[in-house]
Design an enzyme around this catalytic site. Structure first.
Site, PDB file in Angstrom:
ATOM      1  N   ASP A  21      17.886  54.293 -51.056  1.00 42.23           N
ATOM      2  CA  ASP A  21      19.175  53.608 -51.030  1.00 42.23           C
ATOM      3  C   ASP A  21      19.315  52.851 -52.355  1.00 42.23           C
ATOM      4  O   ASP A  21      18.592  51.883 -52.606  1.00 42.23           O
ATOM      5  CB  ASP A  21      19.174  52.635 -49.830  1.00 42.23           C
ATOM      6  CG  ASP A  21      20.502  51.923 -49.639  1.00 42.23           C
ATOM      7  OD1 ASP A  21      21.262  51.804 -50.619  1.00 42.23           O
ATOM      8  OD2 ASP A  21      20.755  51.463 -48.506  1.00 42.23           O
ATOM      9  N   HIS A  22      20.252  53.315 -53.160  1.00 45.61           N
ATOM     10  CA  HIS A  22      20.359  52.756 -54.520  1.00 45.61           C
ATOM     11  C   HIS A  22      20.891  51.318 -54.527  1.00 45.61           C
ATOM     12  O   HIS A  22      20.837  50.631 -55.539  1.00 45.61           O
ATOM     13  CB  HIS A  22      21.258  53.661 -55.365  1.00 45.61           C
ATOM     14  CG  HIS A  22      20.960  53.592 -56.831  1.00 45.61           C
ATOM     15  ND1 HIS A  22      20.071  52.698 -57.373  1.00 45.61           N
ATOM     16  CD2 HIS A  22      21.426  54.311 -57.873  1.00 45.61           C
ATOM     17  CE1 HIS A  22      20.013  52.860 -58.682  1.00 45.61           C
ATOM     18  NE2 HIS A  22      20.832  53.837 -59.016  1.00 45.61           N
ATOM     19  N   ARG A  23      21.383  50.835 -53.382  1.00 51.64           N
ATOM     20  CA  ARG A  23      21.781  49.420 -53.330  1.00 51.64           C
ATOM     21  C   ARG A  23      20.554  48.523 -53.303  1.00 51.64           C
ATOM     22  O   ARG A  23      20.621  47.353 -53.662  1.00 51.64           O
ATOM     23  CB  ARG A  23      22.602  49.150 -52.053  1.00 51.64           C
ATOM     24  CG  ARG A  23      23.933  49.861 -52.029  1.00 51.64           C
ATOM     25  CD  ARG A  23      24.561  49.766 -50.661  1.00 51.64           C
ATOM     26  NE  ARG A  23      23.698  50.327 -49.627  1.00 51.64           N
ATOM     27  CZ  ARG A  23      23.996  50.370 -48.340  1.00 51.64           C
ATOM     28  NH1 ARG A  23      25.134  49.867 -47.923  1.00 51.64           N
ATOM     29  NH2 ARG A  23      23.174  50.906 -47.463  1.00 51.64           N
ATOM     30  N   ILE A  30      17.104  49.909 -54.088  1.00 51.28           N
ATOM     31  CA  ILE A  30      16.035  50.363 -54.985  1.00 51.28           C
ATOM     32  C   ILE A  30      16.625  50.973 -56.249  1.00 51.28           C
ATOM     33  O   ILE A  30      17.564  51.781 -56.178  1.00 51.28           O
ATOM     34  CB  ILE A  30      15.146  51.388 -54.242  1.00 51.28           C
ATOM     35  CG1 ILE A  30      14.388  50.655 -53.115  1.00 51.28           C
ATOM     36  CG2 ILE A  30      14.166  52.083 -55.177  1.00 51.28           C
ATOM     37  CD1 ILE A  30      13.952  51.533 -51.994  1.00 51.28           C
TER      38      ILE A  30
END
Ligand code: CAO
Length: 425
Positions: free
Chosen positions: A397-399, A401
């Protein structure tokens, strides 16, 4: 008697080379007088050009993007009517638009008719009933007018209707981590038109997991980091262990090592063992290590959770893995066995593949996909040597990591798997 008539671009004031932004009819369509044929957009306003009479469209001469001026051929229509003059509807656009001159020209085969531009259009084809200025307003807001209910005369859509539609869309319940997505409906296709078909209902598990997979896929910004781990030595050790424990009915697969290695990497990079809280503004960091394992069952995918993986050894994990996957396939898992996971491993390595994009199992923030290990020539100390390489696909989850952290995680995982002594550190 049927007659072919040409419909020409009317006089619309000073505007020349006016862009066509919508063509509402095609050859073969039956149109009624006053039905909109196309929409033009000057720098002052948008306006519809309606049909001057009833008829059947024979040939459309303009397309979206064309720039047309007065007198340009819009289309030809076959009409049984004897009428030769077009109805002129005064425009209600904000721009000053001259009343069009209806200029019927009678010819033996084709009769050009200048179509008058109009204010709003009423469409018998079920299209939105709205004035060009409302269409323009809706277009600016990205509103699909066919979804707006008109409250005006004869169902005409007003500015208030468009504003109300937008307000309603904005206050639709949000699911905290997403929701409120406006996606167009899937096309409904009658496949039997193309060949023989059979309809099979989805299993209960597929229906349940499908909704979650869809939610997770559209509401989590996924990135997948691909990497490889050299498991040559790990495999030697695994085979030794396997021979030893097969007598006890315990099958030791690479997955038991992966469970342990993932936990070691999560201890090193704690954000991988977190979840976003309901506000989306805080990370909840977990101090326990429960790992879900995707199990392929005849009825669909199930994800039982192995508890406290940090406190268990490889053999114990292999034993539990065998037990939970057997239970999953026999439908004997209670719902609680699938709750409380911190991270998921989806291993397709027993089947094949080289890489894939696993979908994060929310509220977890990462999932590791594992494909089939294969021997590859790896350049080491000046020469190519055959090494057993395991493909890893980490979706995160780019939010929560960043890419750098993700590749540090997979690199660390690779280091641990290439030297399993590190698992006991
Ligand atoms: N590379 C090469 N071989 C592998 C491997 C890998 N990455 N992983 C497993 N293998 C081998 C095993 O060693 C075993 O070999 P032997 O039979 O010769 O001993 C064989 O493949 C079969 O292993 P397995 O699948 O029975 O066991 P596992 O521990 O690897 O996996 C389980 C268990 C339950 C995860 C697995 O059976 C399964 O269901 N996988 C599918 C998961 C899935 O569908 N994920 C997709 C989710 S997205 O839709």
């Amino acid at each position: 008697m049927a007659e072919i008539k040409q419909v020409l671009m009317p006089d619309i004031g000073d505007s020349k080379d006016v862009p066509v932004i919508e063509v509402m009819v095609k050859a073969g369509d039956t149109v009624k007088a006053e039905q909109s044929l196309l929409t033009l957009e000057t720098d002052k306003a948008t306006m519809d050009v309606p049909a001057p009479f009833d008829g059947v469209v024979k040939n459309v001469s303009v397309k979206v993007g064309d720039k047309i001026s007065e007198g340009a051929l819009i289309l030809s229509m076959e009409t049984s009517a004897t009428e030769t003059s077009a109805v002129v509807t005064p425009p209600t656009t904000p721009a000053p638009v001259k009343e069009a001159a209806a200029t019927p020209v009678t010819a033996p085969v084709a009769t050009p008719i200048v179509a008058p531009p109009t204010g709003f259009q009423s469409s018998p084809t079920g299209k939105a009933h709205a004035s060009p200025s409302i269409r323009h307003f809706a277009r600016e807001l990205g509103v699909d007018l066919t979804r707006v209910k008109g409250s005006g005369e004869k169902g005409r859509i007003t500015k208030n209707d468009v504003q109300g539609f937008v307000k309603a869309a904005l206050v639709q319940p949000q699911s905290g981590t997403g929701g409120g997505l406006q996606v167009s409906a899937m096309p409904v296709v009658d496949f039997s038109r193309y060949g023989v078909i059979e309809t099979k209902p989805l299993s209960r598990i597929k229906k349940l997991s499908g909704a979650n997979l869809h939610r997770n896929w559209v509401s989590i910004p996924h990135i997948t980091q691909h990497d490889e781990a050299d498991i040559t030595e790990m495999e030697v050790f695994r085979k030794e262990l396997g021979e030893e424990y097969s007598k006890q009915g315990i099958k030791i697969t690479p997955l038991a090592f992966l469970l342990k290695a993932v936990v070691t990497a999560m201890q090193q990079y704690p954000d991988f063992n977190s979840s976003l809280d309901a506000s989306g503004e805080n990370l909840v960091l977990k101090k326990y290590f429960h790992i879900g394992v995707a199990v392929d069952t005849p009825d669909g995918l199930m994800v039982p959770v192995l508890r406290d993986v940090d406190q268990k050894g490889i053999v114990q994990l292999a034993k539990e893995l065998g037990e939970i996957s057997a239970k999953a396939r026999e439908k004997k898992l209670p719902a609680t066995a699938m709750q409380g996971g911190c991270f998921t491993i989806s291993s397709l390595g027993g089947i094949g593949g080289t890489a894939f994009t696993p979908i994060i199992n929310a509220p977890e923030v990462a999932i590791l996909g594992v494909s089939k290990a294969s021997i590859k020539p790896i350049f080491k100390e000046g020469e190519f040597v055959p090494r057993l390489m395991l493909p890893l696909s980490l979706s995160y989850d780019h939010r929560v990591i960043d890419g750098a952290e993700a590749v540090r995680f997979t690199s660390y995982l690779g280091k641990v798997l290439s030297d399993v002594r590190r698992l006991v550190l």
